[in-house]
Design a protein around this motif. Structure first.
Motif, PDB file in Angstrom:
ATOM      1  N   HIS A   1       0.840  -1.198   0.000  1.00 12.49           N
ATOM      2  CA  HIS A   1       0.000   0.000   0.000  1.00 12.49           C
ATOM      3  C   HIS A   1       0.875   1.249   0.000  1.00 12.49           C
ATOM      4  O   HIS A   1       1.809   1.354   0.786  1.00 12.49           O
ATOM      5  N   VAL A   2       0.595   2.201  -0.898  1.00 10.85           N
ATOM      6  CA  VAL A   2       1.413   3.417  -0.950  1.00 10.85           C
ATOM      7  C   VAL A   2       0.611   4.690  -0.705  1.00 10.85           C
ATOM      8  O   VAL A   2       1.190   5.747  -0.469  1.00 10.85           O
ATOM      9  N   GLY A   3      -0.718   4.617  -0.794  1.00 13.12           N
ATOM     10  CA  GLY A   3      -1.504   5.840  -0.602  1.00 13.12           C
ATOM     11  C   GLY A   3      -2.811   5.723  -1.354  1.00 13.12           C
ATOM     12  O   GLY A   3      -3.280   4.612  -1.619  1.00 13.12           O
ATOM     13  N   SER A   4      -3.404   6.857  -1.691  1.00 12.10           N
ATOM     14  CA  SER A   4      -4.691   6.806  -2.355  1.00 12.10           C
ATOM     15  C   SER A   4      -4.809   7.929  -3.380  1.00 12.10           C
ATOM     16  O   SER A   4      -4.027   8.886  -3.346  1.00 12.10           O
ATOM     17  N   VAL A   5      -5.745   7.796  -4.297  1.00 10.34           N
ATOM     18  CA  VAL A   5      -6.054   8.866  -5.262  1.00 10.34           C
ATOM     19  C   VAL A   5      -7.579   8.932  -5.416  1.00 10.34           C
ATOM     20  O   VAL A   5      -8.280   7.950  -5.178  1.00 10.34           O
TER      21      VAL A   5
END
Lengths: 329, 96
Positions: free
Chosen positions: B24-28
């Motif tokens: 998991h690296v983040g969201s958009v």
């Protein structure tokens, strides 16, 4: 970068005493043990509000920060410099996106965050309310503004709030490119013609003091530092970070053959530190209040971009809805 | 007036290179999955950070509740016999 939000707690947070004492005790024990707090964990309302404010100001600063440098993309002196500048400005947009994501984990929507920026309710770093008058300003911003940003941001990689800390690790990896391309640009100018050296010195003259102000008011005038330090949102005080920045930057200016515009600047051998002259805090307050040279332009540019993009956002949603219906049928 | 609602949120997972898990690296925000993929590419892989990307609607993720962490994870704490180091094997016994 750009974390003047560090200096302010939310307007009316619950005082620590109004929280459930047992939950607060467990929360602070976790902070003391250097554990990270994650989005679904219990946290005091003041912690949540302080982080929302700080992370969103930071995100807004990244987005507004694209404007002064974007101003020079079409006039970069070579294709390589143009490619570098586009990559850097794109990074700033990316940093804004990482940070908005982190802020949203605290229970505020992107639409509310953008609305706060456009309505003027939220602040962003005062540094972006200064104009970029010459090409040398692009170098000075990378070297000084991003340099000051790195000073602020490295300790934030260890911030107690997990999503913010992870976003900052990502940002810091990219900031180093920003600072180095800026110094490289200044170096080329400093070793160039008399006219090139003159714009380099002029840029340093204009960006030096605003860069020192980026660290926020002096510790004696920053009453909220204590709680932010206790909760490990903030690890060093404004004056500590500012001092470090000055100590790093003075020799870099000397190497460029440029003069720091501070006649009072001197080396204190006993303390092993540079001592700088008085900062004009009235200028800082004035820019924060909206009276800097570009405050109006910056906000107007963001409002125009938001309005011009409205039909695209709506059309994309309509398109997605149409295809979702077709797929369901 | 309430601001207009955002595009839906997608969580982004990136495989840094072959042989590693997606992380998991983040969201958009994006109008749909294919736009989420384009945004994820622009936001999270500008410097060859990945060779593969997953995008998942945030509302489709079911997460454990931190308040139930004790009930879920604590029972494993006293089962130390599940670890190889629990067993004392005489030095003379090799390759075990």
């Amino acid at each position: 970068m750009y974390t003047q939000g560090l200096n302010e707690l939310a307007a009316r947070p619950l005082a620590a005493g109004q929280e459930n004492p047992e939950l607060l005790r467990r929360f602070e024990a976790r902070i003391d043990a250097e554990e990270k707090i994650e989005p679904k964990d219990w946290m005091p309302e003041a912690y949540r509000q302080t982080l929302i404010r700080q992370i969103s100001q930071h995100a807004h600063s990244e987005i507004v920060g694209m404007l002064p440098e974007g101003n020079w993309i079409t006039r970069a002196p070579s294709l390589l410099r143009k490619s570098i500048l586009i990559a850097k400005v794109q990074d700033e947009g990316g940093h804004g996106a990482y940070l908005y994501s982190a802020a949203e984990t605290l229970g505020i929507s992107r639409a509310e965050l953008v609305d706060q920026l456009l309505s003027g309710a939220a602040k962003y770093s005062s540094i972006f309310n200064y104009p970029t008058l010459t090409w040398a300003d692009v170098g000075a911003i990378g070297w000084l503004v991003d340099g000051a940003a790195i000073m602020n941001q490295i300790p934030l990689c260890r911030c107690s709030y997990g999503p913010y800390s992870r976003a900052m690790i990502r940002v810091c990896k990219e900031e180093s490119f920003h600072q180095r391309q800026g110094y490289d640009l200044m170096l080329k100018l400093a070793r160039g013609s008399a006219a090139q050296r003159a714009i380099a010195q002029d840029a340093l003259n204009r960006w030096w003091w605003p860069s020192l102000m980026m660290f926020g008011p002096p510790d004696t005038a920053s009453p909220h530092t204590a709680l932010s330090v206790r909760w490990k949102i903030k690890r060093f005080t404004n004056d500590e970070l500012r001092q470090k920045f000055v100590d790093f930057t003075v020799p870099q200016a000397r190497f460029l053959g440029l003069e720091i515009p501070d006649p009072a600047l001197r080396w204190d051998a006993e303390r092993g530190q540079h001592v700088h002259g008085e900062i004009d805090w009235s200028e800082f307050q004035d820019v924060v209040r909206g009276n800097g040279p570009c405050n109006q332009d910056r906000l107007q540019a963001r409002r125009d971009a938001h309005e011009s993009g409205r039909w695209v956002r709506e059309a994309a949603l309509a398109h997605a809805a149409k295809h979702a219906r077709a797929a369901a049928a | 007036m309430q601001p207009k609602p955002d595009w839906p949120l997608y969580e982004i997972f990136v495989r840094a290179r072959g042989g590693l898990d997606h992380k998991h690296v983040g969201s958009v925000h994006a109008a749909d999955a294919s736009m989420a993929m384009e945004h994820a590419r622009d936001v999270y892989t500008r410097r060859q950070e990945g060779v593969s990307v997953w995008v998942v609607r945030s509302t489709d993720i079911v997460a454990s509740d931190p308040d139930e962490a004790d009930a879920l994870f604590e029972p494993a704490r006293d089962k130390i016999y599940r670890h190889p180091t629990f067993y004392d094997i005489p030095k003379e016994v090799e390759t075990l």
